[in-house]
Design a protein around this motif. Structure first.
Motif, mmCIF file in Angstrom:
data_model
loop_
_atom_site.group_PDB
_atom_site.id
_atom_site.type_symbol
_atom_site.label_atom_id
_atom_site.label_comp_id
_atom_site.label_asym_id
_atom_site.label_seq_id
_atom_site.Cartn_x
_atom_site.Cartn_y
_atom_site.Cartn_z
ATOM 1 N N HIS A 407 52.959 20.409 7.715
ATOM 2 C CA HIS A 407 52.887 20.564 9.168
ATOM 3 C C HIS A 407 53.690 19.481 9.872
ATOM 4 C CE1 HIS A 407 51.046 20.271 13.227
ATOM 5 N NE2 HIS A 407 50.995 21.593 13.120
ATOM 6 N N ARG A 423 51.674 26.603 13.270
ATOM 7 C CA ARG A 423 50.696 27.085 12.282
ATOM 8 C C ARG A 423 50.976 28.543 11.913
ATOM 9 N NH1 ARG A 423 45.897 24.331 11.187
ATOM 10 N NH2 ARG A 423 45.736 22.304 12.220
ATOM 11 N N ILE A 436 48.564 23.341 4.713
ATOM 12 C CA ILE A 436 49.482 22.759 5.697
ATOM 13 C C ILE A 436 49.395 21.239 5.710
ATOM 14 C CG2 ILE A 436 49.330 24.840 7.110
ATOM 15 C CD1 ILE A 436 47.732 23.193 9.154
#
Length: 645
Positions: A407, A423, A436
């Motif tokens: 992420h 996301r 993530i």
């Protein structure tokens, strides 16, 4: 040749395989397929004896040998290339040494000595064995295999330690092929091979005299080599006696049949359970209830294969560019005294999907770097009007920051307005839940490549420069990337060693060879036909044949101009057809979404037990459900037909 009997394998209490029974016959070439993590590599390592099974047994034919090529991690040094390859023939070399020793002994002992007869007899037996096993041609065979895998004559005396990781895997593959084990286990053998080496390996495996088990993410390679596909899923092995392309269809048919069988089974189970629940406490029905309970226990429940996870994405709509996207004029690129690109010209036009092809080291990645704006020694690079380029380098996955999470890596390059969508983008590339937050350094090669591809969705661009984007992607992810690039409205220049990928995407092929470029205005099949015709010209036409030149070839002949004009018109027609196809696909997707919405609403109403109190309403609901299901199936069938076209 090999029998797996009741074989099971557990990891930390979780079952990977559960009492599988499977046979491998002599001479079969089997492709193992399945989701990442399904256990393909583990199964091969069990067969190779590198991993112990939890229970069950492996039964090999008497005298069978096993050879295993892992995906990576093999490094060899300290010997010359040819000498290292010859170590695979140590048993033959041992026979040769003994023959030399026997020759010396026979020269030094009298013909009437008692041991002379024994030596002569053994010499005769060994000589015949040596001949039958190809001892007299073993060095020639080693050279043939090394040449086929892309090594040059000059490489044969080089120390193996001088070769990079990809070439180290080729050395390991050469040694394994020379050993000719009865059961040959190949785990992603094409990962480090260019197209020429893949073609050679295909032919070699097609003629291989023993059994082969293969894991590969190259669809074309699987189709050419394997005549049996074994799917690994849910702890079991399922065989399909066909090519990989046919397997895809057969699997869908099988899953559809399983779904229908499970639906019927669920209905039967529901009826039995309803009977049991209604009459469980009635004494006069006790015998019937017990009969239904036993009937329920005997039903062997149908297990459905898990739904395959796929990357689902589209590249952002690109800004409009001019007709000429990029031009190279007289560009020269050299590393020291080695000239890789020698005064080349190239024009990239809007909407083209150009595949760069050529053997390893020909300069494809160098050319891609020049197109992306890396420095060169001579000539000029001219970017077209409003061109926004995005470059996916061959080592793109390696330049990610290993200390960041998936992420954080996306967030670092994301425009402010894209932050809320990060996301969703990660989810589209199979990074879900806690995935993530994994650090980049612990991601697999495939996960890193997917993350690098995800970064290309952050900013709209109209020129994609992609150097080996399919590396480490599995077969299903490659298909989705291919579909996304087909629908991309901008321009694509790419390098790939996956022939199915090139054939499905390229509208023009540019061959990089000897520092020069040759353009073929057509798809990959056209390029192969032209190459075959140029390699084997008819004698009377050899002097005057016409080949589509690149701009660097000088002023074209009238015949060449007509040929290029014809090809451009064909390309425009293909593009018009492609636009119509994409428009129809969008219409079908909208129709499918609408019908599925109606079906979902209906099923929500039917989930209420009170819905069936009104028999007429229940009947109409059943008819409506059947009609919606049939329409959706028909729409999907048309969608698949249009998508395949």
């Amino acid at each position: 040749m090999l029998h797996l009997r009741k074989l099971s394998k557990d990891f930390a209490g979780t079952s990977l395989f559960a009492e599988i029974d499977w046979h491998l016959k002599k001479g079969e070439r089997v492709g193992l397929v399945g989701e990442n993590g399904a256990g393909k590599s583990t199964l091969m390592r069990i067969v190779a004896g590198l991993v112990e099974q939890t229970s069950g047994e492996l039964i090999f034919a008497r005298g069978a040998t096993v050879g295993y090529l892992p995906q990576d991690g093999i490094v060899t040094r300290g010997r010359g290339l040819l000498a290292e390859a010859m170590t695979a023939l140590e048993d033959l070399q041992s026979l040769e040494r003994e023959l030399h020793e026997l020759t010396s002994r026979l020269e030094n002992i009298s013909h009437d000595a008692p041991e002379h007869g024994e030596c002569l007899e053994r010499y005769g037996r060994l000589q015949e064995e040596f001949r039958l096993r190809g001892g007299y041609s073993m060095e020639a065979e080693a050279c043939r295999v090394l040449d086929g895998l892309g090594f040059t004559t000059g490489d044969r005396q080089r120390d193996c330690g001088e070769f990079s990781g990809g070439w180290q895997m080729r050395i390991a593959l050469a040694k394994l092929l020379l050993k000719k084990p009865n059961v040959l286990l190949l785990d992603e053998p094409t990962n480090h091979l260019d197209i020429e080496a893949r073609n050679w390996l295909e032919g070699y495996l097609q003629e291989y005299p023993h059994s082969v088990i293969l894991v590969s993410h190259d669809r074309f390679f699987m189709d050419q080599v394997c005549h049996r596909i074994t799917e690994v899923w849910n702890g079991t092995l399922t065989d399909y006696h066909c090519s990989y392309s046919r397997y895809l269809t057969a699997r869908e048919e099988r899953v559809a049949a399983l779904l229908e069988a499970k639906r019927r089974q669920d209905e039967e189970v529901a009826k039995i359970e309803d009977f049991i629940n209604r009459f469980r406490y009635k004494a006069d029905k006790a015998a019937l209830v017990q009969s239904r309970v036993k009937q329920l226990e005997k039903i062997e429940r149908i297990v459905l294969p898990p739904e395959r996870k796929k990357i689902r994405f589209r590249f952002p709509d690109p800004p409009k560019s001019g007709r000429i996207v990029l031009e190279l004029k007289g560009v020269t690129k050299a590393y020291g005294s080695h000239v890789v690109l020698d005064g080349i010209d190239l024009t990239v036009e809007k909407g083209e999907r150009i595949a760069l092809v050529g053997h390893n080291g020909a300069g494809k990645s160098t050319l891609m770097g020049v197109l992306a704006g890396k420095p060169f020694q001579g000539g000029e690079r001219i970017a077209g009007h409003n061109v926004v380029a995005d470059y996916f380098a061959q080592d793109q996955a390696q330049v990610l920051d290993g200390a960041k999470t998936a992420h954080e890596e996306l967030l670092a390059d994301a425009p402010f307005d894209m932050v809320p969508q990060l996301r969703d983008i990660l989810g589209a590339f199979l990074f879900t839940g806690d995935d993530i937050h994994k650090r980049v350094e612990v991601l697999s090669g495939g996960e890193r490549n997917r993350l690098a591809l995800a970064k290309m969705l952050l900013r709209p661009s109209n020129l994609l420069l992609m150097d080996e984007p399919t590396n480490h992607l599995d077969l299903f992810s490659k298909e989705v990337l291919l579909d996304a690039l087909k629908t991309f409205a901008g321009t694509v220049v790419f390098v790939s060693h996956d022939r199915h990928f090139i054939d499905g995407l390229a509208t023009r092929v540019v061959e990089v060879e000897g520092g020069r470029l040759t353009s073929y205005h057509g798809d990959y099949e056209y390029y192969l036909r032209k190459k075959a015709a140029d390699d084997c010209p008819a004698p009377q036409a050899a002097a005057g044949r016409s080949q589509v030149p690149d701009a660097s070839a000088g002023s074209p002949t009238a015949e060449s101009k007509e040929e290029r004009q014809r090809q451009r018109e064909e390309e425009k027609a293909r593009q018009r057809d492609e636009k119509r196809r994409l428009k129809r696909l969008e219409e079908l997707e909208s129709a499918i979404a609408a019908e599925e919405g109606l079906l979902a609403d209906l099923e929500a109403r039917m989930a209420d037990p009170a819905f069936f109190d009104d028999h007429e309403q229940a009947r109409r609901g059943g008819e409506e459900h059947a009609g919606l299901t049939a329409r959706i199936a028909s729409l999907y069938e048309e969608w698949e037909s249009v998508a395949a076209g």
